[in-house]
Motif scaffolding. Structure first.
Motif, PDB file in Angstrom:
ATOM      1  N   THR A  51       0.850  -1.190   0.000  1.00  0.00           N
ATOM      2  CA  THR A  51       0.000   0.000   0.000  1.00  0.00           C
ATOM      3  C   THR A  51       0.885   1.240   0.000  1.00  0.00           C
ATOM      4  O   THR A  51       2.116   1.150   0.057  1.00  0.00           O
ATOM      5  CB  THR A  51      -0.925   0.041   1.234  1.00  0.00           C
ATOM      6  N   ALA A  52       0.243   2.376  -0.010  1.00  0.00           N
ATOM      7  CA  ALA A  52       0.974   3.629   0.184  1.00  0.00           C
ATOM      8  C   ALA A  52       1.364   3.757   1.652  1.00  0.00           C
ATOM      9  O   ALA A  52       0.732   3.157   2.527  1.00  0.00           O
ATOM     10  CB  ALA A  52       0.101   4.806  -0.232  1.00  0.00           C
ATOM     11  N   PRO A  53       2.418   4.494   1.969  1.00  0.00           N
ATOM     12  CA  PRO A  53       2.800   4.673   3.372  1.00  0.00           C
ATOM     13  C   PRO A  53       1.650   5.227   4.211  1.00  0.00           C
ATOM     14  O   PRO A  53       0.983   6.190   3.825  1.00  0.00           O
ATOM     15  CB  PRO A  53       3.966   5.667   3.289  1.00  0.00           C
ATOM     16  N   TYR A  54       1.402   4.586   5.332  1.00  0.00           N
ATOM     17  CA  TYR A  54       0.354   4.965   6.275  1.00  0.00           C
ATOM     18  C   TYR A  54      -1.020   5.001   5.618  1.00  0.00           C
ATOM     19  O   TYR A  54      -1.866   5.852   5.940  1.00  0.00           O
ATOM     20  CB  TYR A  54       0.650   6.317   6.926  1.00  0.00           C
ATOM     21  N   ALA A  55      -1.242   4.069   4.700  1.00  0.00           N
ATOM     22  CA  ALA A  55      -2.551   4.002   4.057  1.00  0.00           C
ATOM     23  C   ALA A  55      -3.609   3.553   5.058  1.00  0.00           C
ATOM     24  O   ALA A  55      -3.330   2.786   5.989  1.00  0.00           O
ATOM     25  CB  ALA A  55      -2.506   3.032   2.880  1.00  0.00           C
ATOM     26  N   GLU A  56      -4.827   4.022   4.867  1.00  0.00           N
ATOM     27  CA  GLU A  56      -5.931   3.640   5.748  1.00  0.00           C
ATOM     28  C   GLU A  56      -6.338   2.194   5.477  1.00  0.00           C
ATOM     29  O   GLU A  56      -6.059   1.643   4.406  1.00  0.00           O
ATOM     30  CB  GLU A  56      -7.119   4.569   5.533  1.00  0.00           C
ATOM     31  N   GLY A  64      -4.491  -1.382   7.365  1.00  0.00           N
ATOM     32  CA  GLY A  64      -3.759  -0.333   6.682  1.00  0.00           C
ATOM     33  C   GLY A  64      -2.282  -0.651   6.518  1.00  0.00           C
ATOM     34  O   GLY A  64      -1.840  -1.795   6.704  1.00  0.00           O
ATOM     35  N   GLY A  65      -1.513   0.376   6.152  1.00  0.00           N
ATOM     36  CA  GLY A  65      -0.090   0.218   5.914  1.00  0.00           C
ATOM     37  C   GLY A  65       0.743   0.952   6.942  1.00  0.00           C
ATOM     38  O   GLY A  65       0.250   1.839   7.647  1.00  0.00           O
ATOM     39  N   ASP A  66       2.028   0.584   7.023  1.00  0.00           N
ATOM     40  CA  ASP A  66       2.929   1.248   7.956  1.00  0.00           C
ATOM     41  C   ASP A  66       3.722   2.325   7.238  1.00  0.00           C
ATOM     42  O   ASP A  66       3.332   2.773   6.149  1.00  0.00           O
ATOM     43  CB  ASP A  66       3.850   0.235   8.634  1.00  0.00           C
ATOM     44  N   GLN A  67       4.849   2.735   7.802  1.00  0.00           N
ATOM     45  CA  GLN A  67       5.589   3.855   7.225  1.00  0.00           C
ATOM     46  C   GLN A  67       6.204   3.532   5.873  1.00  0.00           C
ATOM     47  O   GLN A  67       6.538   4.447   5.103  1.00  0.00           O
ATOM     48  CB  GLN A  67       6.683   4.327   8.201  1.00  0.00           C
TER      49      GLN A  67
END
Length: 284
Positions: A51-56, A64-67
């Motif tokens: 995912t994108a960084p810090y995605a919901e 979600g995603g992390d950094q």
């Protein structure tokens, strides 16, 4: 005189409710099993961005995603096994060492004074400083350094508690009679003193496990133990703290997991304490 009525129903014997014990042990058992098999249940690779960084939360990432855009749910499943195994090993080592040293201290007052003075000195050392001193001076650092630091920091508190619980047992008549009869020290410790401290040691094990989770998690947060890109609950909290507003689950999920682990294991340990020994451990 009238004859005694031997057909009268007997009073039921009060027994410990097994269902209550099972219900108190079950949460810890389920959480430990889930953490142990979690790496095999993870839907993605722990270091693969999806995912994108810090995605919901959404799509293939329920938390979600992390950094770095890695799946938080995958890393959550994979990050508990090392923490549990390490904390369990620390709790066993601390409880065993404290049991032996505490029993010997109660039976041999001279040794007891030395152990107590040493414990007093070690208890003055702040936990975080103790972790850094032991872990950073350990060759290569890593998980064994964290275990050594946790044991060094945990034994002083535990040995004082066991020594206090063992003192009345060591002063009892049958222990004195066994000592006068020529029984060796190891026999008095293993066969006479420790079996009478089962309730205290069970309660102590639960407390030491919780303390070990705290020490190991603190070491992980300080990056003294596991290093990136390893999946570790404490390391996840440190890595994702900056993005807690963007995706709170990247920090809340491992924090909740650590809290539930500590509480459930402590509850299970207290449930295993015999009813006859609960007064002995009420001060814990």
């Amino acid at each position: 005189m009238t004859a005694l009525d031997t057909t009268a129903p007997k009073q039921p014997v009060r027994r410990r409710p097994r269902r209550s014990v099972v219900l108190r042990i079950l949460p810890a058992l389920l959480l430990v099993v889930l953490a142990v098999v979690g790496p095999w249940l993870a839907p993605h690779a722990i270091d693969a961005p999806i995912t994108a960084p810090y995605a919901e939360p959404g799509g293939g990432a329920p938390l979600g995603g992390d950094q770095l855009g890695r799946d938080v749910f995958t890393r959550l499943l994979a990050g508990g096994r090392e923490l549990i195994v390490t904390s369990l090993l620390v709790a066993v080592l601390v409880t065993a060492a404290a049991a032996v040293l505490g029993a010997v201290s109660a039976l041999r007052p001279t040794v007891g004074r030395i152990v107590e003075r040493s414990a007093d000195v070690l208890m003055l050392l702040p936990p975080v400083l103790g972790i850094l001193l032991v872990a950073l001076s350990w060759p290569g650092g890593g998980r064994f350094a964290v275990i050594a630091a946790a044991v060094v920091m945990g034994v002083p508190y535990a040995v004082r508690l066991v020594a206090g619980a063992a003192a009345p047992v060591a002063a009892s008549g049958y222990i004195e009679a066994a000592a006068v009869g020529g029984e060796r020290l190891w026999h008095l410790v293993v066969r006479d003193v420790l079996p009478n401290l089962r309730a205290t040691l069970l309660a102590l094990f639960g407390l030491r496990f919780v303390a070990a989770v705290y020490v190991v998690a603190t070491a992980g947060f300080l990056q003294v133990g596991p290093q990136p890109p390893a999946a570790d609950w404490a390391l996840m909290i440190r890595e994702n703290a900056a993005g807690i507003v963007l995706n709170p689950w990247s920090v809340l999920a491992p924090s909740i997991a650590i809290g539930l682990l500590a509480m459930s294991v402590n509850l299970a340990a207290s449930a295993l304490v015999p009813q006859t020994g609960r007064k002995a451990v009420s001060a814990l």
